[in-house]
Design an enzyme around this catalytic site. Structure first.
Site, mmCIF file in Angstrom:
data_model
loop_
_atom_site.group_PDB
_atom_site.id
_atom_site.type_symbol
_atom_site.label_atom_id
_atom_site.label_comp_id
_atom_site.label_asym_id
_atom_site.label_seq_id
_atom_site.Cartn_x
_atom_site.Cartn_y
_atom_site.Cartn_z
ATOM 1 N N HIS A 61 1.118 5.083 6.638
ATOM 2 C CA HIS A 61 1.199 5.858 5.830
ATOM 3 C C HIS A 61 1.382 7.398 5.757
ATOM 4 O O HIS A 61 0.675 7.572 6.793
ATOM 5 C CB HIS A 61 -0.385 5.680 4.738
ATOM 6 C CG HIS A 61 -0.808 4.323 4.152
ATOM 7 N ND1 HIS A 61 -1.439 3.768 5.573
ATOM 8 C CD2 HIS A 61 -0.448 3.512 3.822
ATOM 9 C CE1 HIS A 61 -1.806 2.289 4.247
ATOM 10 N NE2 HIS A 61 -0.788 1.980 4.150
ATOM 11 N N SER B 100 0.757 -1.092 -0.297
ATOM 12 C CA SER B 100 0.482 0.104 -0.013
ATOM 13 C C SER B 100 0.740 0.730 -0.114
ATOM 14 O O SER B 100 0.446 2.203 0.053
ATOM 15 C CB SER B 100 -0.851 0.209 1.386
ATOM 16 O OG SER B 100 -0.342 -0.105 2.407
ATOM 17 N N ASP C 88 -2.848 7.200 9.851
ATOM 18 C CA ASP C 88 -2.908 6.201 10.489
ATOM 19 C C ASP C 88 -1.254 5.292 11.710
ATOM 20 O O ASP C 88 -1.764 4.488 12.063
ATOM 21 C CB ASP C 88 -4.118 4.799 9.887
ATOM 22 C CG ASP C 88 -3.000 4.805 8.501
ATOM 23 O OD1 ASP C 88 -1.735 5.469 8.262
ATOM 24 O OD2 ASP C 88 -2.895 4.101 7.213
#
Length: 797
Positions: free
Chosen positions: A273, A94, A270
């Site tokens: 990221h 991600s 979070d």
């Protein structure tokens, strides 16, 4: 008593530290710094890409500064131009997906982050044939290996750029176990040879894992600690760097994102990221790594190879080398002759016999010495801004970086003040002072990057206009009073204005129009000369006691104003005039004369205003309307007070208008008409009170005498990348770097001023027949130079 102490202290300082000793100190500093940087390049390597990928710091919020080089901010059109027909592949988790999105948004800002996150995401821009893919492989495993292995086959088209990286999923799924780390090492060991093979034909980057903000991590991510991430990064670096035995790995480590994340991960939503601004910075770094060597942007020095040396530059190097050798031979011969003529000691009396012959310094010696010094100075210019020996950094504007130095120099300027030799309006000491403080303000404006702050930009535009106003005032006054329209005077002025710029055009491989201010002043000087030299020639001596001649001169100025207006509002006619060869070679920039038209038009009326002011002032002075005695106000008390009040109000009104300016284009349009208000207001405030006219700042006046050299030299040995960045002689200490580079810069400007004056006396003789022969030689030289330049341009294209 204080004045006596000041003068004694000044003499004491001058005794131990003169201009000569300052120049020697500057030379020693240059040699030491060059040696240190050369040793550092040899020890640490000369690849600025490595610095861009591995080190840097934040100058301010969202402004990243790589170590030793400059980043370019790519626009959409530039990105597409660089990536045309290219295929870029992002492989990983991600975090790599985030980098993919930020990279694509440089090409297409409207591209949205949507769709299934755990799948491949394609992107294609058909207008530029750019293809960018994200391939979902969150772990370094067999699946990632198979994807990479396919590209190693000869029959398969390979991406031009591959960006890969993964680790956090392995930590999360296996709960941070040591077995998972061992498996990661085994997997990356098996992938490393494949990446190395791909790196021979494609650009391959392995992105090291960014730190996390552990306090913000959700419960199912708590096992992803910075300690684990460091262990995975160490494994990746050691394995990928050792994948080739006898040479350096071709797989590039993208570790700079770690440094960016360390500063910005606290802003993460979070804890895992990066915030969007950090991702954009990382994507822009990736764009610089790949595109700088293709597009070669001036303000993107990272990853750019040294520009090739042109034929003209090689010829210039040969000329200066021969000049240095010639001077050394001349010096040795002269020294030997001096030893032979050295006075010997009378043994009986113990006294020295006086030397009978005192050998004068010949013109040839001055010529060789000047070119010898100039050759060494040009070598320093080339090292600073073309040879990639010294470092360069981007500018970063803050209010304190501009206003604190301004306050500092103003205090110094007020402290060093002396009485003027004469108390006339705009006397020589005052104009030198004026040029000095304006030049210092402009220098601070350039190095602080204050052009991004519109109110400062508008005030600086007035300072440039004030320089041109002085051009109109000074040269009009000279021709009007002296009536000297001989070719010698014109050649002297043109030589002094253009000598340094012509040399820099040759040595630095830059067009004449690049140094826009000198072409501007040169053209306006010729306009003033032609206006007054054309029939009927009207000078002060002829016009005395006859208003008819005054009317004739005003008529000339009126026609000049109409001509200026015609060219200002007829871009086509202007471009036709300056697109003719050889004018086109002098005034074109990037293949057209638009930049020259814009620069000329921006201050189109101010030289005319200077000429008109000079005419009015000299007419009033001749009629003894002005009181220019020491301590006397310029007019009667009532008129003086009234004009001072109007001037102060006008000065403040313009300052408020410039400070409230919101649109640069609109303000630039009004500037030519209103800038004279600020200039005249300053002149009146500075000259109406007698006490203000009687003193001047020797500090500012000293800089004013070398203002032209300061303005030109800053391009390459104080600023960098053609004024886009800052020259870094001492990395890691911005304040000390500015002090040292400024000291060297000022010494070089002072020496070039002296060289120009010496050469002007030799190259431009007063005898008309000799002068015409020299002009013929100079014309032949420029014809040859233009022909060589044309051949070079054709070979480049």
């Amino acid at each position: 008593m204080a004045a006596l102490a000041y003068n004694l202290g000044k003499r004491e300082i001058n005794h131990y530290f003169s201009v000569r000793s300052a120049k020697v100190l500057a030379l020693v500093a240059v040699l030491l710094l060059a040696a240190c940087h050369l040793a550092s390049r040899r020890y640490r390597g000369n690849d600025s890409c490595e610095y861009l990928l591995s080190s840097g710091r934040f100058l301010g919020e969202k402004v990243w500064q790589p170590h030793s080089c400059m980043m370019h901010k790519y626009k959409i059109s530039e990105a597409k131009n660089c990536l045309v027909d290219k295929h870029i592949a992002f492989i990983g988790d991600s975090r790599i997906r985030q980098l993919f999105y930020s990279f694509v948004k440089i090409i297409n800002p409207q591209f949205k982050e949507e769709g299934n996150k755990h799948e491949n995401i394609p992107f294609e821009d058909k207008t530029a044939s750019v293809k960018v893919d994200f391939l979902w492989h969150p772990e370094v495993n067999g699946s990632m290996k198979q994807c990479i292995k396919v590209w190693t086959e000869d029959s398969i088209a390979k991406p031009h750029v591959i960006v890969a990286g993964a680790a956090t999923w392995s930590i999360k799924i296996h709960n941070g176990s040591s077995e998972a780390l061992s498996q990661y090492k085994m997997n990356i060991t098996s992938i490393a040879p494949l990446l190395e093979k791909l790196a021979k034909t494609s650009d391959v980057y392995w992105v090291l894992q960014d730190p996390v903000y552990e306090d913000l991590l959700s419960e199912n991510r708590k096992m992803i600690t910075n300690e684990k991430i460091d262990a995975y990064n160490e494994a990746a670096v050691s394995i990928l760097n050792s994948s080739t035995r006898n040479s350096k790995s071709n797989v590039k480590m993208f570790s700079v994102s770690k440094l960016i994340a360390q500063e910005t991960i606290m802003e993460s939503l979070d804890g895992l990221h990066l915030p969007e601004s950090s991702r954009e910075t990382t994507a822009m770094i990736l764009m610089n790594v790949y595109c700088n060597k293709i597009l070669k942007p001036v303000d993107g020095s990272c990853c750019q190879p040294r520009p090739p040396v042109t034929l003209i530059q090689k010829l210039a190097a040969c000329f200066f080398t021969l000049s240095i050798i010639g001077y050394l031979i001349f010096y040795i011969i002269h020294r030997n002759a001096h030893r032979k003529n050295k006075p010997c000691t009378d043994l009986e009396s113990g006294e020295e016999k006086k030397n009978i012959i005192n050998t004068p310094v010949s013109s040839l010696e001055i010529l060789l010495q000047s070119f010898c010094k100039l050759g060494l100075i040009m070598a320093y210019f080339y090292m600073c801004d073309r040879a990639n020996l010294f470092m360069k950094e981007n500018k970063f504007y803050t209010h304190s970086s501009f206003f604190i130095p301004i306050i500092y120099i103003l205090v110094l300027g007020v402290f060093y003040n002396e009485n003027t030799k004469e108390t006339k309006v705009l006397n020589r000491e005052q104009t030198d002072e004026w040029k000095g403080w304006m030049q210092l303000v402009i220098l601070i404006y350039h190095i602080s990057g204050a052009s991004t702050f519109l109110p400062v930009y508008m005030h600086i535009r007035v300072l440039v206009a004030a320089y041109l106003f002085q051009t109109g005032y000074g040269h009009f006054s000279y021709f009007w009073i002296k009536g000297d329209f001989g070719i010698y005077r014109v050649c002297q002025v043109l030589f002094r204005l253009n000598f340094l710029v012509v040399v820099l055009c040759i040595v630095m491989d830059r067009p004449y129009q690049f140094y826009y201010f000198v072409p501007l002043v040169t053209v306006w000087f010729m306009v003033i000369y032609v206006t007054l030299a054309l029939w009927p020639q009207i000078i002060q001596k002829k016009a005395n006691g006859n208003c008819f001649w005054h009317f004739g001169l005003l008529l000339k100025l009126g026609f000049l104003l109409l001509f200026i207006c015609f060219l200002a509002y007829s871009q086509g006619a202007f471009e036709k005039i300056f697109s003719l060869w050889p004018l086109s070679k002098c005034f074109e920039l990037k293949g057209n004369v638009y930049e020259w038209w814009f620069r000329w038009r921006l201050d189109r009326y101010v030289v005319f205003h200077g000429m008109l002011f000079a005419f009015i002032y000299l007419a009033l002075q001749k009629r003894q309307i002005l009181s220019e005695g020491k301590g006397e106000p310029l007019f009667s008390n009532k008129i003086s007070n009234f004009l001072l009040f109007i001037s102060v109000v006008s000065f403040l009104t313009y300052s408020i208008w410039a400070s409230s300016c919101k649109n640069k284009a609109e303000c630039n349009e009004l500037h030519p008409s209103v800038s004279v208000v600020q200039i005249l207001a300053f002149i009146l405030i500075r000259n109406i009170p007698g006490y203000a006219r009687s003193v001047y700042s020797s500090f500012f006046a000293w800089f004013g005498k070398i203002s032209l050299e300061l303005f030109i030299c800053q391009y390459h040995i104080w600023l960098a990348a053609d004024t886009r960045g800052i020259l870094v002689l001492i990395p890691g200490n911005p304040m000390l770097n500015i002090i040292v580079s400024t000291f060297i810069f000022v010494c070089v400007a002072r020496e070039i001023s002296q060289i120009t004056n010496d050469l002007a006396q030799i190259i431009i003789p007063k005898d008309n027949s000799s002068l015409l022969k020299r002009l013929a030689c100079i014309a032949a030289f420029f014809c040859g130079l233009l022909i060589l330049s044309s051949i070079q341009d054709k070979s480049k294209h």
